[in-house]
Design an enzyme around this catalytic site. Structure first.
Site, PDB file in Angstrom:
ATOM      1  CG  HIS A 196     -38.228  13.475 -26.273  1.00  0.00           C
ATOM      2  ND1 HIS A 196     -36.916  13.680 -26.641  1.00  0.00           N
ATOM      3  CD2 HIS A 196     -38.688  14.696 -25.904  1.00  0.00           C
ATOM      4  CE1 HIS A 196     -36.600  14.957 -26.505  1.00  0.00           C
ATOM      5  NE2 HIS A 196     -37.662  15.596 -26.056  1.00  0.00           N
ATOM      6  CG  HIS A 203     -32.444   3.700 -24.513  1.00  0.00           C
ATOM      7  ND1 HIS A 203     -31.469   4.460 -23.899  1.00  0.00           N
ATOM      8  CD2 HIS A 203     -32.420   4.075 -25.832  1.00  0.00           C
ATOM      9  CE1 HIS A 203     -30.884   5.247 -24.790  1.00  0.00           C
ATOM     10  NE2 HIS A 203     -31.441   5.027 -25.975  1.00  0.00           N
ATOM     11  CD  GLU A 204     -34.337   2.381 -28.687  1.00  0.00           C
ATOM     12  OE1 GLU A 204     -34.832   3.366 -29.267  1.00  0.00           O
ATOM     13  OE2 GLU A 204     -33.109   2.215 -28.587  1.00  0.00           O
ATOM     14  CG  HIS A 255     -35.184   7.503 -28.081  1.00  0.00           C
ATOM     15  ND1 HIS A 255     -34.584   8.746 -28.015  1.00  0.00           N
ATOM     16  CD2 HIS A 255     -34.163   6.595 -28.059  1.00  0.00           C
ATOM     17  CE1 HIS A 255     -33.264   8.594 -27.958  1.00  0.00           C
ATOM     18  NE2 HIS A 255     -32.987   7.305 -27.968  1.00  0.00           N
TER      19      HIS A 255
END
Length: 642
Positions: free
Chosen positions: A440, A433-434, A437
């Site tokens: 992105h 998940h991180e 980020h």
């Protein structure tokens, strides 16, 4: 920027930041004198000045999160007024706004520059640029006060979490706790339980002593009672700020910069989800109560759920941990990203703030473009949870590309006394998940800092890439890359992976119901100013619709809800579900065409990641997938049928 951590790192940072702000203000005055400002002659110099301020402040904010101390607390608190004052000064500066409006009239602005200009003009409105002087001053005062309140909320919570310790002497009280967790709790005379996430979750999930679970639970959900007053002051000031700037309430103010059009749209999504998951959730809780065989209370929920999961599926999370040794997982995730996105990570030596931090230079197809720091292990002086910090945003400065830098931080169990750090599968999901980020942010190829990386991305869409990437952590072909037993080297058996997917939908309706509860609570309290008592009343009203277990009267969950009171999610917690429509829908395309489908992965990289915040998130999404997202894919992934 970081040497081996010492007080000298932060020496004079507040003075340097103050000087950088003064230089930026002076520069702005000079630039506003231009008769015909252009993006290059006006916006780019201001962007450079802003980047310098960010560069100076980053170690202050970052170290306050990962190496918290009295010194970092004091310095952070000293910097908050400086930054708040500058932000308000900028957003209320009519001369700057006039120049930006002139630039907006140009016909030759690129897409990213057009978005940057539009976002900047919106920030003037939210800052109250057209207000009379006395109201401008009030907006300035409120902005500073809100920054200070957010910091106070965060620090109160961090201090309360760090202060709690429960000494355990009797080995019987530690029955059920996995060996991998026990090692981190061991003391000379017994064991020490804390409210730090790895310890708290381990005992609440596996600890058989119900009285101790209740003690921990009570301590956890009564942390920082002083935050009740912080919340009340925050709510009052947020509402006043919204009304001063022309909005009926803070919910509308918050949504002005998001994808959702109105609070009604948000509540409609949440009500729809509530309608779809309430009955399945009721069935889940009734089955759990029947299994538990006694009254199910809040402090029993994690324990009972884990035991029932073992009963239903023969699933024991501890059996998975030997396959998820922390370094193997990180290395394997890197290999996965290389295979699907052609990314290369090279471990490099660089100054860091803690010896456990790893540093990587990142390239794609031979082109180096970013740096990533990974701080994975729990420490007492580190805030709870996991997060990504955008250290440097990719942009151009004086014609040269300034590469991006990001930090991923987590609180995974630390290696200790020769025992490696063994992760739960949920930790693996968190890591993916991180990293979503981080990608992105660092993979952007936008030249304007305001809309590069995660900057300029609507807050209710910023979770799309992170939620999207975490879904790959359940796929057999992905896990086969790195899920190897740390002692034998055995690849995780296929039946264990199948079990992970099967268990993924376990109590999925209850999980969604909890997210609906938090999203509704957040949106409803931000419609008007609320006292501490009114906040509690709204929470109780929402829980009457969503909570299937009676919460104890002492539960003051809101005093620890840092997402909305010290983070960026105020009137925006619904964003997780808003973005999950996109992430689930996009992932289903990979399921359909192949997890490692290079053409699809390249499209995602080129459309979503490279563009950062330079275009509206939904516009990019529709270009990538070809349609707007719904909620069916999200519910299908969770095993919830229509």
């Amino acid at each position: 920027m970081f040497a081996a951590y010492s007080p000298d790192i932060l020496k004079n940072k507040d003075r340097q930041i103050k000087e950088a702000i003064e230089n930026a203000k002076r520069l702005a005055g000079e630039l506003c004198a231009q008769p015909a400002p252009t993006y290059d002659s006006f916006m780019k110099p201001l962007e450079k000045a802003g980047a310098e301020i960010s560069r100076l402040f980053f170690p202050v904010g970052h170290l306050n999160s990962v190496c918290n101390s009295k010194e970092t607390q004091e310095l952070y608190a000293a910097c908050i007024p400086l930054l708040s004052d500058y932000s308000t000064w900028f957003s209320q500066n009519a001369d700057i706004m006039k120049a930006v409006k002139k630039i907006a009239e140009a016909d030759d602005l690129s897409t990213s520059r057009r978005k940057s200009v539009e976002d900047t003009l919106r920030s003037f409105r939210l800052g109250g640029v057209d207000l009379p002087a006395d109201k401008k001053q009030r907006v300035k005062e409120i902005s500073l006060a809100l920054s200070e309140l957010g910091n106070a909320f965060f620090q109160n919570l961090l201090n309360a979490t760090a202060a709690y310790e429960l000494e355990i002497i009797d080995p019987a009280d530690m029955e059920g706790i996995p060996e991998s967790d026990l090692a981190g709790m061991k003391t000379e005379n017994g064991w020490k339980l804390t409210l730090q996430m790895p310890v708290y979750i381990a005992y609440m999930t596996h600890g058989r002593n119900r009285e101790i679970r209740e003690k921990l639970y009570r301590a956890y959900c009564t942390r920082a009672p002083e935050n009740g007053e912080v919340i009340e002051n925050t709510m009052r000031l947020r509402h006043e700020l919204a009304q001063l700037t022309g909005f009926s309430g803070y919910a509308e103010y918050s949504l002005a910069s998001k994808d959702a059009e109105s609070p009604a749209d948000v509540l409609k999504l949440l009500e729809t989800l509530l309608e779809r998951v309430k009955k399945p959730a009721e069935k889940e809780i009734e089955e759990l109560k029947a299994f538990f065989g006694q009254e199910l209370e809040s402090h029993d929920l994690m324990f009972a759920s884990e035991q029932y999961k073992k009963h239903l599926y023969g699933f024991d999370e501890e059996l998975y941990r030997p396959y998820f040794e922390k370094n193997n997982v990180i290395d394997g995730m890197i290999r996965f990203l290389g295979e699907v996105f052609s990314l290369s990570f090279e471990r490099v030596e660089a100054p860091v703030w803690h010896k456990s931090v790893a540093v990587y230079d990142i390239s794609r197809k031979g082109h180096g473009f970013a740096r990533l720091y990974m701080d994975m292990e729990t420490r007492k002086e580190k805030r709870d949870g996991a997060w990504m910090n955008d250290w440097v945003t990719r942009h151009t400065e004086d014609g040269k590309i300034i590469p991006a830098t990001a930090v991923i931080a987590a609180n995974f169990p630390a290696a200790k006394d020769g025992r490696p750090s063994l992760l739960r599968h949920r930790d693996v999901v968190t890591l993916f998940h991180e990293m979503g980020h981080a990608l992105h942010h660092i993979c952007s190829e936008v030249d304007e800092a305001d809309v590069s990386g995660i900057n300029g991305v609507e807050w209710d869409a910023v979770e799309f890439p992170s939620q999207f990437l975490e879904l790959f952590a359940y796929e057999e072909d992905v896990l086969a890359i790195f899920a190897r037993h740390y002692q034998t080297g055995e690849i995780i058996p296929a039946e264990m992976v199948d079990k992970l997917k099967e268990v993924r939908s376990y109590h999925a309706a209850l999980v969604i119901l909890r997210q609906v509860e938090l999203g509704m609570f957040d949106m409803l309290i931000h419609r008007k100013p609320c006292t501490e008592a009114e906040v509690q009343k709204i929470l109780d009203t929402v829980r009457a619709k969503t909570s299937l277990i009676q919460q104890p009267a002492y539960n003051k969950f809101q005093n620890g809800f840092s997402h909305i009171f010290s983070g960026g999610y105020a009137a925006g917690y619904y964003s997780y579900k808003w973005a999950e429509r996109m992430s689930a829908d996009a992932f289903m395309e990979f399921r359909k065409h192949g997890i490692f489908n290079r053409e699809l992965a390249d499209r995602y990289f080129d459309i979503i990641l490279k563009n950062g915040g330079s275009r509206r998130a939904m516009e990019l999404y529709k270009e990538f997938i070809g349609r707007e997202p719904g909620i069916d894919a999200m519910l299908e992934l969770e095993g919830i049928k229509a």
